[in-house]
Design a protein around this motif. Structure first.
Motif, PDB file in Angstrom:
ATOM      1  N   LEU A 244      13.073   0.832   7.922  1.00 34.75           N
ATOM      2  CA  LEU A 244      13.200   2.064   7.164  1.00 34.75           C
ATOM      3  C   LEU A 244      14.612   2.599   7.370  1.00 34.75           C
ATOM      4  N   VAL A 245      15.226   3.084   6.304  1.00 31.99           N
ATOM      5  CA  VAL A 245      16.596   3.585   6.394  1.00 31.99           C
ATOM      6  C   VAL A 245      16.666   4.984   5.792  1.00 31.99           C
ATOM      7  N   ILE A 246      17.242   5.902   6.556  1.00 32.17           N
ATOM      8  CA  ILE A 246      17.415   7.280   6.110  1.00 32.17           C
ATOM      9  C   ILE A 246      18.771   7.431   5.420  1.00 32.17           C
ATOM     10  N   HIS A 247      18.806   8.247   4.385  1.00 36.36           N
ATOM     11  CA  HIS A 247      20.058   8.578   3.712  1.00 36.36           C
ATOM     12  C   HIS A 247      20.038  10.047   3.323  1.00 36.36           C
ATOM     13  N   TYR A 248      21.143  10.525   2.738  1.00 32.37           N
ATOM     14  CA  TYR A 248      21.284  11.974   2.559  1.00 32.37           C
ATOM     15  C   TYR A 248      20.329  12.552   1.506  1.00 32.37           C
ATOM     16  N   GLN A 249      19.667  11.698   0.726  1.00 34.08           N
ATOM     17  CA  GLN A 249      18.698  12.196  -0.254  1.00 34.08           C
ATOM     18  C   GLN A 249      17.266  12.164   0.287  1.00 34.08           C
ATOM     19  N   ILE A 250      17.109  11.951   1.608  1.00 36.15           N
ATOM     20  CA  ILE A 250      15.817  12.042   2.277  1.00 36.15           C
ATOM     21  C   ILE A 250      15.798  13.324   3.104  1.00 36.15           C
TER      22      ILE A 250
ATOM     23  N   THR B  92      11.140  -7.500  -0.783  1.00 36.41           N
ATOM     24  CA  THR B  92      10.535  -8.747  -0.304  1.00 36.41           C
ATOM     25  C   THR B  92      11.302  -9.234   0.904  1.00 36.41           C
ATOM     26  N   THR B  93      10.724 -10.141   1.637  1.00 42.30           N
ATOM     27  CA  THR B  93      11.392 -10.624   2.836  1.00 42.30           C
ATOM     28  C   THR B  93      12.675 -11.374   2.507  1.00 42.30           C
ATOM     29  N   ASN B  94      12.840 -11.785   1.263  1.00 44.13           N
ATOM     30  CA  ASN B  94      14.039 -12.511   0.889  1.00 44.13           C
ATOM     31  C   ASN B  94      15.144 -11.598   0.350  1.00 44.13           C
TER      32      ASN B  94
ATOM     33  N   VAL C  64       0.841  -1.204   0.000  1.00 47.22           N
ATOM     34  CA  VAL C  64       0.000   0.000   0.000  1.00 47.22           C
ATOM     35  C   VAL C  64       0.872   1.249   0.000  1.00 47.22           C
ATOM     36  N   LEU C  65       1.986   1.209   0.704  1.00 44.09           N
ATOM     37  CA  LEU C  65       2.904   2.352   0.697  1.00 44.09           C
ATOM     38  C   LEU C  65       3.482   2.581  -0.695  1.00 44.09           C
ATOM     39  N   GLU C  66       3.785   1.494  -1.391  1.00 43.28           N
ATOM     40  CA  GLU C  66       4.333   1.644  -2.741  1.00 43.28           C
ATOM     41  C   GLU C  66       3.336   2.357  -3.660  1.00 43.28           C
ATOM     42  N   GLN C  67       2.063   2.109  -3.472  1.00 43.50           N
ATOM     43  CA  GLN C  67       1.045   2.807  -4.253  1.00 43.50           C
ATOM     44  C   GLN C  67       1.046   4.303  -3.966  1.00 43.50           C
ATOM     45  N   ARG C  68       1.580   4.670  -2.805  1.00 44.55           N
ATOM     46  CA  ARG C  68       1.707   6.088  -2.436  1.00 44.55           C
ATOM     47  C   ARG C  68       3.123   6.606  -2.696  1.00 44.55           C
ATOM     48  N   HIS C  69       3.927   5.825  -3.394  1.00 42.58           N
ATOM     49  CA  HIS C  69       5.294   6.211  -3.783  1.00 42.58           C
ATOM     50  C   HIS C  69       6.227   6.340  -2.585  1.00 42.58           C
ATOM     51  N   VAL C  70       5.980   5.534  -1.576  1.00 38.33           N
ATOM     52  CA  VAL C  70       6.899   5.397  -0.443  1.00 38.33           C
ATOM     53  C   VAL C  70       7.347   3.943  -0.413  1.00 38.33           C
ATOM     54  N   LEU C  71       8.655   3.708  -0.462  1.00 32.98           N
ATOM     55  CA  LEU C  71       9.190   2.351  -0.512  1.00 32.98           C
ATOM     56  C   LEU C  71       9.812   1.982   0.832  1.00 32.98           C
ATOM     57  N   ALA C  72       9.449   0.792   1.326  1.00 35.63           N
ATOM     58  CA  ALA C  72       9.938   0.310   2.609  1.00 35.63           C
ATOM     59  C   ALA C  72      10.300  -1.163   2.478  1.00 35.63           C
ATOM     60  N   MET C  73      10.945  -1.703   3.502  1.00 38.39           N
ATOM     61  CA  MET C  73      11.467  -3.074   3.442  1.00 38.39           C
ATOM     62  C   MET C  73      10.880  -3.938   4.555  1.00 38.39           C
ATOM     63  N   PRO C  74      10.011  -4.915   4.210  1.00 38.09           N
ATOM     64  CA  PRO C  74       9.583  -5.871   5.241  1.00 38.09           C
ATOM     65  C   PRO C  74      10.752  -6.788   5.579  1.00 38.09           C
ATOM     66  N   VAL C  75      10.971  -7.033   6.877  1.00 40.10           N
ATOM     67  CA  VAL C  75      12.125  -7.844   7.263  1.00 40.10           C
ATOM     68  C   VAL C  75      11.761  -9.089   8.058  1.00 40.10           C
ATOM     69  N   SER C  76      10.495  -9.201   8.456  1.00 46.63           N
ATOM     70  CA  SER C  76      10.043 -10.410   9.136  1.00 46.63           C
ATOM     71  C   SER C  76       8.530 -10.457   9.038  1.00 46.63           C
ATOM     72  N   SER C  77       7.919 -11.421   9.712  1.00 43.87           N
ATOM     73  CA  SER C  77       6.462 -11.563   9.665  1.00 43.87           C
ATOM     74  C   SER C  77       5.741 -10.440  10.384  1.00 43.87           C
TER      75      SER C  77
END
Length: 371
Positions: free
Chosen positions: A325-331, A365-367, A307-320
């Motif tokens: 979320l990771v911040i970098h200098y372009q955020i 993806t979780t993998n 659902v976040l991707e549909q809002r143009h926000v990308l995040a990483m699921p890491v478990s069930s």
């Protein structure tokens, strides 16, 4: 008109800055396999000086940097390496030390703060001559410790592990993929932070924002052996000064921005904690990573990230139940606030039953975690 994407999957996703692109275009280059690329020479000398070591070597990736370092220190097949059970080297580097080097990993439990108990490290050491066991030759630390939330290992702790290694005739390698994040967060100069280490790998394409590469630092003799292994593993590159030029800009321009990344990560964590269906341990946010758990069983990390991707926000699921979320200098600050708004709206949309789930296209993806 292009919609801006707020990409929080990793700090590996940054695009080269205009300064990097200009430096790459203007780089003075030659054949680095023949040892004559002047930009590579200058950059390696700069990194060795900065890290307080005798020499440095540019390699294509952090995984190769760690593998080469292990192979140099453990030059006898059947050697053993002590490392954290939750470390990047153990989990996410394809078992390279075993498959390529014939080296046995002996894991010690990582504590929530990223450390391994000193007494457990000592207990894991196995000396040469034992009939049934491999011989321990190396201890590896990771700083910052990614799977523990980007936790920093203190200089005092690192020095203690270095003392253990020296007392037992072992070497100490630090996977310093985000060592500059640790240096900034702890307020300790990076050369002091790694003084006890015999070798350190430094990723240039994570928090520092370069498009490609890592460096290994150590003694001149160590780097000479590392250079041979780099060639063996297919990591020797010709006009590599093009990449070193971008990396130089990353080190020059981005280290000073890491404190802002850490501040924004804390702002993000505080905002997430206000969303009822999410939990965040604010004390765990020391650098540029934020992990949060989802407490509502109707919401899975995969659903939320879709659902976040549909809002143009990308995040990483890491478990069930967890998302990273990771911040970098372009955020930017506004990107953080936008992401918080989108996360809150996504949670509400899923709970309302109105969310449309589609296949993720962002690689989250979780993998795929391991960056």
């Amino acid at each position: 008109m292009l919609t801006k994407v707020v990409d929080l999957r990793s700090d590996t996703v940054t695009k080269p800055s205009e300064a990097m692109r200009a430096a790459m275009a203007a780089a003075d280059v030659d054949d680095d396999v023949l040892g004559t690329d002047p930009t590579a020479h200058r950059f390696e000398a700069e990194m060795a000086r900065m890290m307080g070591k005798e020499a440095a070597l540019f390699v294509p990736s952090g995984t190769m940097a760690n593998l080469i370092s292990v192979l140099v220190h453990c030059d006898t097949r059947g050697s053993e390496v002590i490392l954290g059970d939750n470390s990047h080297m153990h989990i996410y580097e394809n078992g390279g030390m075993s498959t390529i080097g014939g080296i046995h990993p002996r894991t010690v439990k990582n504590n929530p703060d990223g450390t391994m108990d000193i007494d457990k490290i000592v207990a894991a050491i196995r000396h040469q001559g034992a009939l049934y066991y491999p011989t321990t030759r190396l201890i590896c630390l990771e700083n910052t410790q990614g799977n523990c939330g980007g936790k920093c290992l203190s200089v005092e702790y690192t020095d203690k592990v270095g003392e253990v290694a020296k007392a037992h005739g072992l070497k100490l390698h630090i996977d310093g993929a985000r060592i500059f994040n640790a240096s900034v967060a702890l307020g300790v100069p990076v050369d002091r932070l790694v003084r006890a280490a015999d070798s350190v790998s430094v990723c240039l394409s994570k928090g520092l924002g370069a498009p490609v590469g890592s460096v290994i630092v150590g003694s001149k003799a160590f780097i000479q052996k590392a250079k041979i292994l780099r060639k063996t593993l297919g990591g020797g590159m010709r006009q590599v000064g093009v990449l070193c030029a971008a990396a130089h800009v990353g080190v020059r321009d981005t280290v000073g921005k890491l404190a802002d990344d850490h501040r924004r990560a804390k702002v993000l964590a505080v905002g997430l904690k206000k969303i009822k269906q999410l939990t965040v341990d604010l004390s765990s946010v020391e650098t540029n990573m934020v992990y949060f758990d989802i407490t509502d069983p109707q919401i899975s990390p995969a659903k939320l990230c879709q659902v976040l991707e549909q809002r143009h926000v990308l995040a990483m699921p890491v478990s069930s139940k967890s998302v990273r979320l990771v911040i970098h200098y372009q955020i930017s600050d506004s990107d953080v606030q936008h992401a918080l708004t989108c996360i809150e709206e996504a949670v509400e949309e899923i709970l309302s039953g109105n969310a449309k789930f589609e296949h993720l296209t962002n690689g989250a993806t979780t993998n795929s975690y391991g960056n």
